[in-house]
Design an enzyme around this catalytic site. Structure first.
Site, PDB file in Angstrom:
ATOM      1  N   ARG A 100       0.837  -1.206   0.000  1.00 33.20           N
ATOM      2  CA  ARG A 100       0.000   0.000   0.000  1.00 33.20           C
ATOM      3  C   ARG A 100       0.868   1.251   0.000  1.00 33.20           C
ATOM      4  O   ARG A 100       1.753   1.411   0.837  1.00 33.20           O
ATOM      5  CB  ARG A 100      -0.930  -0.010   1.209  1.00 33.20           C
ATOM      6  CG  ARG A 100      -1.733   1.244   1.361  1.00 33.20           C
ATOM      7  CD  ARG A 100      -3.213   0.970   1.563  1.00 33.20           C
ATOM      8  NE  ARG A 100      -3.915   2.194   1.943  1.00 33.20           N
ATOM      9  CZ  ARG A 100      -4.289   3.138   1.074  1.00 33.20           C
ATOM     10  NH1 ARG A 100      -4.020   3.010  -0.210  1.00 33.20           N
ATOM     11  NH2 ARG A 100      -4.937   4.209   1.498  1.00 33.20           N
TER      12      ARG A 100
ATOM     13  N   HIS B 108      -7.633  -5.625   7.474  1.00 39.54           N
ATOM     14  CA  HIS B 108      -6.365  -5.696   6.750  1.00 39.54           C
ATOM     15  C   HIS B 108      -5.986  -7.135   6.419  1.00 39.54           C
ATOM     16  O   HIS B 108      -4.990  -7.382   5.772  1.00 39.54           O
ATOM     17  CB  HIS B 108      -5.259  -5.004   7.539  1.00 39.54           C
ATOM     18  CG  HIS B 108      -5.472  -3.520   7.635  1.00 39.54           C
ATOM     19  ND1 HIS B 108      -6.205  -2.941   8.648  1.00 39.54           N
ATOM     20  CD2 HIS B 108      -5.105  -2.510   6.815  1.00 39.54           C
ATOM     21  CE1 HIS B 108      -6.249  -1.634   8.446  1.00 39.54           C
ATOM     22  NE2 HIS B 108      -5.598  -1.345   7.351  1.00 39.54           N
TER      23      HIS B 108
ATOM     24  N   CYS C  28      -7.203   4.410  14.075  1.00 37.75           N
ATOM     25  CA  CYS C  28      -6.718   3.042  13.874  1.00 37.75           C
ATOM     26  C   CYS C  28      -5.228   2.898  14.086  1.00 37.75           C
ATOM     27  O   CYS C  28      -4.484   3.865  14.034  1.00 37.75           O
ATOM     28  CB  CYS C  28      -7.125   2.507  12.516  1.00 37.75           C
ATOM     29  SG  CYS C  28      -6.975   3.646  11.158  1.00 37.75           S
TER      30      CYS C  28
HETATM   31 ZN   LIG Z   1      -8.975   2.951  10.171  1.00 33.87          ZN
END
Ligand SMILES: [Zn+2]
Length: 750
Positions: A513, A692, A641
């Protein structure tokens, strides 16, 4: 003689070649050999580029397929037990990073205060280590075969243990230093045997507040490693050594690197502490930002170091690895010449290092062109009317009330009356899968192959489809899916004044990413509404509450390349005002629930605790500035996050969002303990699905996590949601997972 040096080069390639190859490999479209060939080609190209730029000390082993800390876990044989049965090295490596059908992925967290994520090493009671030096040796030899004698880069043992997580209670990872030292010593011997004269050993924890245990681990480790073979350059970056100056300067190694971009004030103290035989590597070119170096200023540091050390003990380098920089400014045809003249990417930074080195060796006249161009750009930048906007500065100087109208409990009653949601309300974090079709439509629109009407119709169809799917699954608070957005920061930056965008300014965020951070070059303002059109359209299609989705000011700041000619707090306040206006416009359009994401709030935290309060004050205030313009019955959400929140709970509470959703599933709800212990006053959605990982979570797993959450947090404060946005996932797993999630919520209600 003084040497020009680099500490690390971006891995993914100018056109993200590595990302594309990895993702093809993961899908099974190419085999491991094909992936390795792409990587080898990139390494060769990047070594050559550095050589051509005139860099004398070129790194190897800075390349990693996924992450250099994961590489270090492999290097020292720290394989978590759940992966030890995987025999294929590529499957093992990517399995540890991404999880497998049988084993969840290892945790991921931010690399110091950057937006790069590393895979957190896991260590156990009775942990043993075993050297696997295949990769550093292979890469060293690979470069050598190309005629380039590199300086291998490794993550140092104290940083490795400090970043690692103890998986058994009572284990202090630093206690494993005695077992780890022989593995590192063996590695250094093998690198020396292969021909490496120097090794760069990164110990960035030296810029943190260190415990006595860490300090003695440093002494113990380097007493052994300093004489293991090659000369060691001990590399520190991202901050000042401060109280660790003496320690860092006197460890028995051959050289020390310091970051003089982040911490220019430390030069004199380091020069005073450095023993008479040591090399100093001065990091004078910013490895983390894209502004062109003022060569006169940088040369001032070089000259001061040279005065003290003489020419044989000096290296000129970037402040840190160029991993955090885009590759090459030359291809940026969308930027105008003026703006471009203020910037430098990795390749240009290497040229700056070469020019500074040349000027040191032969006098400034030898690098006159480069110095003149740098001075001209600096003067033009300072005087440019594109940077300073009087109206923006005036509004930012006004006092604006940061509190909501009423306190949380009063707001909650009004919001409950308005939305009438069930207990354990379900929602998602905002984005839905950015499928091939979505990306292709956007690309076609950008290229002019699809007109605005056609693109708009496509987005409407995608949005409507996503709303129907959410209704069918039975989610309580819907989102529109964000198909019109490329990236959660870029999308806003493109609509704000003061931002510029690159074509290929990619920087690795985690694994394959990459992000393309906007460039904030001038005062920020919002010419018109940014998200109202899509949120209002989506709301018109359903009777359920629609959540408006915004990115918060701290995150926009943190994930951009930020101007350095004014304090970050001032730039953040300008962004906060722009988001505030957007929040008010959404409310006016009838959107009653608005999420302002601040996933980057924690990563902006200064590395030294003494600087935390000042940062948290302005960061929290900028969020409150963006959120406080609405009525009580408008529900403000935020999302965070991949961070440890335990130490900043009071600041998170002070943000006073009505609901916060947090990533927790990957660290097994540990974060929730912090919310519980702190008695977090507002509502919380602990992420119960690690998005993820490609794994579809079971309903039962999610129920277990929610029960765990409900042990310490009153059930009427809890929401049920995934731990992050769903844009990187595919529809089949999204649907299956959300069905399980909604069923889990229903079971909890029953
Ligand atoms: Zn997040």
């Amino acid at each position: 003689m003084t040497r020009s040096a680099n500490l690390g080069f971006p891995r993914v390639g100018l056109h993200r070649e590595l990302k594309k190859a990895q993702e093809s490999y993961w899908k099974g479209d190419i085999d491991a050999a094909a992936l390795h060939a792409v990587a080898k080609d990139l390494r060769a190209r990047h070594w050559k580029l550095q050589q051509d730029a005139g860099i004398e000390v070129i790194p190897s082993n800075d390349f990693a397929y996924y992450d250099h800390v994961l590489d270090t876990s492999i290097l020292v044989g720290a394989i978590p037990p759940r992966f030890v049965d995987i025999t294929d090295p590529d499957q093992l490596y990517f399995g540890m990073a991404r999880g497998t059908a049988a084993a969840p992925a290892m945790e991921m967290t931010k690399w110091f205060d950057t937006n790069y994520h590393f895979i957190v090493p896991e260590l156990h009671e009775g942990q043993t280590f075993a050297l696997n030096a295949a990769k550093p040796l292979a890469h060293y030899n690979e470069a050598k075969a190309l005629g380039i004698d590199t300086r291998p880069v490794i993550v140092g043992p104290v940083t490795f243990l400090s970043l690692a997580k103890a998986k058994d209670e009572g284990l202090d990872t630093l206690d494993l230093i005695d077992q780890l030292i022989p593995v590192y010593a063996d590695l250094l011997r093998q690198l020396a045997a292969a021909g490496a004269q120097w090794v760069q050993i990164d110990e960035p924890v030296l810029v943190l507040d260190l415990s006595d245990k860490q300090k003695s681990a440093f002494k113990k480790a380097y007493a052994a490693l300093g004489k293991a073979g090659p000369k060691l350059l001990l590399t520190t970056y991202f901050g000042a050594l401060l109280d660790n100056t003496e320690l860092a300067a006197t460890l028995p190694v051959a050289g020390l690197h310091i970051d003089l971009v982040r911490a220019p004030e430390q030069l004199d103290a380091v020069l005073a502490a450095l023993p008479g035989d040591k090399v100093l590597s001065v990091g004078v070119v910013d490895g983390r930002n894209i502004w062109r170096t003022n060569l006169d200023t940088a040369f001032g540091f070089v000259a001061r170091a040279w005065d003290k050390l003489g020419p044989d003990r000096l290296e000129i380098a970037p402040s840190c690895s160029l991993l955090h920089s885009p590759v090459d400014l030359d291809g940026e045809t969308n930027l105008d010449a003026e703006l471009k003249s203020w910037l430098a990417f990795a390749k240009q930074k290497l040229n700056e290092i070469a020019a500074l080195t040349l000027a040191q060796k032969q006098g400034r006249g030898a690098a006159k062109l480069a110095f003149d161009a740098s001075a001209a750009a600096a003067a033009a930048h300072k005087a440019s009317p594109r940077i300073h906007k009087a109206a923006v500065k005036a509004r930012s100087a006004e006092a604006i009330k940061l509190d909501r109208i009423s306190g949380f409990l009063a707001r909650r009653d009004k919001q409950r009356a308005r939305f009438n949601l069930p207990s354990y309300p379900t929602t998602t974090i905002g984005s839905f899968p950015q499928t091939k079709e979505v990306r292709e439509a956007r690309a076609a629109f950008k290229k002019g192959l699809l007109d605005a009407t056609g693109y708009d119709a496509f987005l409407e169809k995608e949005t409507e489809n996503t709303i129907r799917i959410q209704e069918e699954i039975g989610l309580d608070v819907l989102v529109h899916g964000e198909f019109e957005r490329n990236d959660m920061v870029e999308y806003f930056g493109e609509q704000l004044d003061g931002f510029a965008f690159t074509k290929n300014g990619w920087v690795q965020s985690y694994g394959s990413r990459c992000v393309k951070p906007p460039v904030i070059f001038g005062d920020v303002s919002r010419p018109s509404a940014m998200t109202v059109r899509w949120s209002a359209f989506a709301a018109s299609l359903t009777d359920r509450p629609m959540k408006g989705m915004l990115t918060g000011p701290v995150t926009i700041l943190q994930w951009s390349f930020v101007r350095v000619d004014q304090p970050r707090s001032e730039t953040c306040r300008q962004i906060g005002l722009a988001i505030r206006d957007e929040v008010v416009d959404l409310e006016k359009a009838g959107i009653g629930i608005i999420q302002i994401d601040e996933p980057a709030l924690r990563e902006g935290l200064p590395l030294r605790q003494r600087d935390w309060d000042a940062y948290l004050r302005w960061a929290v205030d900028c969020f409150r500035l963006s959120a406080s313009g609405v009525e009580d019955d408008t529900q403000i959400h935020t999302h965070m996050c991949y961070a440890e929140f335990n130490d900043i709970m009071p600041a998170i509470a002070e943000m006073d969002a009505d609901v916060i959703s947090i990533e927790t599933s990957r660290s097994a709800m540990e974060l929730l303990e912090a919310f519980r212990d702190f008695k977090y006053p507002n509502e919380i959605g602990p992420g119960v699905w690690d998005i993820h990982s490609p794994r579809v979570p079971d309903q039962a797993d999610m129920e277990v996590l929610m029960h765990k959450a409900a042990e310490g947090i009153p059930a009427d404060q809890l929401w049920v949601n995934p731990d992050c946005g769903l844009k990187t996932r595919g529809w089949p797993e999204v649907k299956a997972s959300l069905v399980n999630l909604v069923n889990a919520a229903k079971a909890l209600r029953a």
